[in-house]
Scaffold this motif. Sequence first.
Motif, short mmCIF file in Angstrom:
data_model
loop_
_atom_site.label_atom_id
_atom_site.label_comp_id
_atom_site.label_asym_id
_atom_site.label_seq_id
_atom_site.Cartn_x
_atom_site.Cartn_y
_atom_site.Cartn_z
N LEU A 85 24.37 0.25 2.15
CA LEU A 85 25.04 -0.38 3.27
C LEU A 85 25.23 0.61 4.42
O LEU A 85 24.93 0.30 5.58
N VAL A 86 25.73 1.80 4.10
CA VAL A 86 26.01 2.78 5.15
C VAL A 86 24.72 3.21 5.84
O VAL A 86 24.70 3.38 7.07
N GLU A 87 23.64 3.39 5.08
CA GLU A 87 22.38 3.74 5.73
C GLU A 87 21.94 2.64 6.70
O GLU A 87 21.49 2.93 7.82
N GLY A 88 22.06 1.39 6.28
CA GLY A 88 21.70 0.29 7.15
C GLY A 88 22.60 0.20 8.37
O GLY A 88 22.13 -0.02 9.49
N LEU A 89 23.91 0.36 8.16
CA LEU A 89 24.84 0.33 9.29
C LEU A 89 24.53 1.44 10.28
O LEU A 89 24.58 1.23 11.51
N ALA A 90 24.19 2.64 9.77
CA ALA A 90 23.87 3.76 10.65
C ALA A 90 22.66 3.43 11.53
O ALA A 90 22.67 3.70 12.74
N GLY B 205 20.57 2.08 16.80
CA GLY B 205 19.71 1.22 17.61
C GLY B 205 20.46 0.38 18.63
O GLY B 205 19.84 -0.37 19.40
N GLY B 206 21.79 0.48 18.64
CA GLY B 206 22.58 -0.29 19.58
C GLY B 206 22.75 -1.75 19.20
O GLY B 206 23.17 -2.57 20.02
N HIS B 207 22.43 -2.10 17.93
CA HIS B 207 22.57 -3.48 17.48
C HIS B 207 23.98 -3.79 16.99
O HIS B 207 24.34 -4.96 16.83
N PRO C 207 30.19 0.61 16.70
CA PRO C 207 30.76 1.45 15.63
C PRO C 207 31.99 0.84 14.97
O PRO C 207 32.17 0.95 13.75
N ALA C 208 32.84 0.18 15.76
CA ALA C 208 34.05 -0.44 15.18
C ALA C 208 33.67 -1.54 14.19
O ALA C 208 34.31 -1.68 13.13
N ASP C 209 32.63 -2.32 14.51
CA ASP C 209 32.18 -3.37 13.60
C ASP C 209 31.56 -2.76 12.34
O ASP C 209 31.70 -3.31 11.24
#
Length: 199
Positions: A158-163, A168-170, A173-175
Motif C-alpha cells: 500500500l505504501v509503495e503504491g501511495l508513494a 505523480g501528483g495523483h 499527501p494528506a489523503d
Amino acid sequence: MPKQVDHHERRTLLADALLRVAAERGLMDVSLRHVAAEAGVTAGMVQHYFRTKDEMMIFALDVVAARVQARLADDPDVQGDPRRLVRALLVQLLPLDADRELEGRVAVAFHAYAASRPDVAARLREDTRGMRAAVAAQVRSAPGALDPEIAATGLLSLVEGLAVHVLGGHLDPADALATLDAHLALAFTPAGTPPRAAR
C-alpha cells in the motif's frame, strides 16, 4: 602533516550525488561520469571508491536506509505502541517533504533498474524481506484482525503504491496519510472491534 581523508564521508558525498542525478534522469541514464560532475570531483575519484555502477547503487541504498533509521530514532512515536511504531516507519516511505520526495523518486528508479540487474535486485529483495519481517513482528505483538504476514505485505505494498501516486501528483499527501491510517486500523484492530483512527 597529511590531511586525513574520511573515506565514508567521501563515499556518502558520491552517494548523495547519485541520488540527485537518479531522481532527475533515472538510473538507466546515470553514469560514473554524471555522478562525478554532480559531486564536483573527477571520474577517477568515483572509480577509486566504486569499481562499478552497481556497487555505487547498493551503497546509495545503504545511505537511504541509514537516513530513514536516523529519522525514526528522532521520532517520539517510535517509543509508543506497535501500531505507532509501524506508522512511524511507513510514513518515512511516503514523499511528504523534500528529502523523502528525492528518496521516493530514487526508489521508483531503483525498482526499474533492478529488473535487469540481478545484484541490485537481490539487495532490494533482502531489504524488503527485512522490512516485512519487522512490520509483521509488530503486528504480531498487538493482536489484530489480520494475519501478521498478510498485514505486513499489504501495508508495505500500500505504501509503495501511495508513494507513486503522491509523486505523480495523483494523490494529495494528506489523503495518502488518511488511507494509510485506515489500513493500519484494519491490521491492528482485533476482529469484532470497531477500528479507530490513529493519532
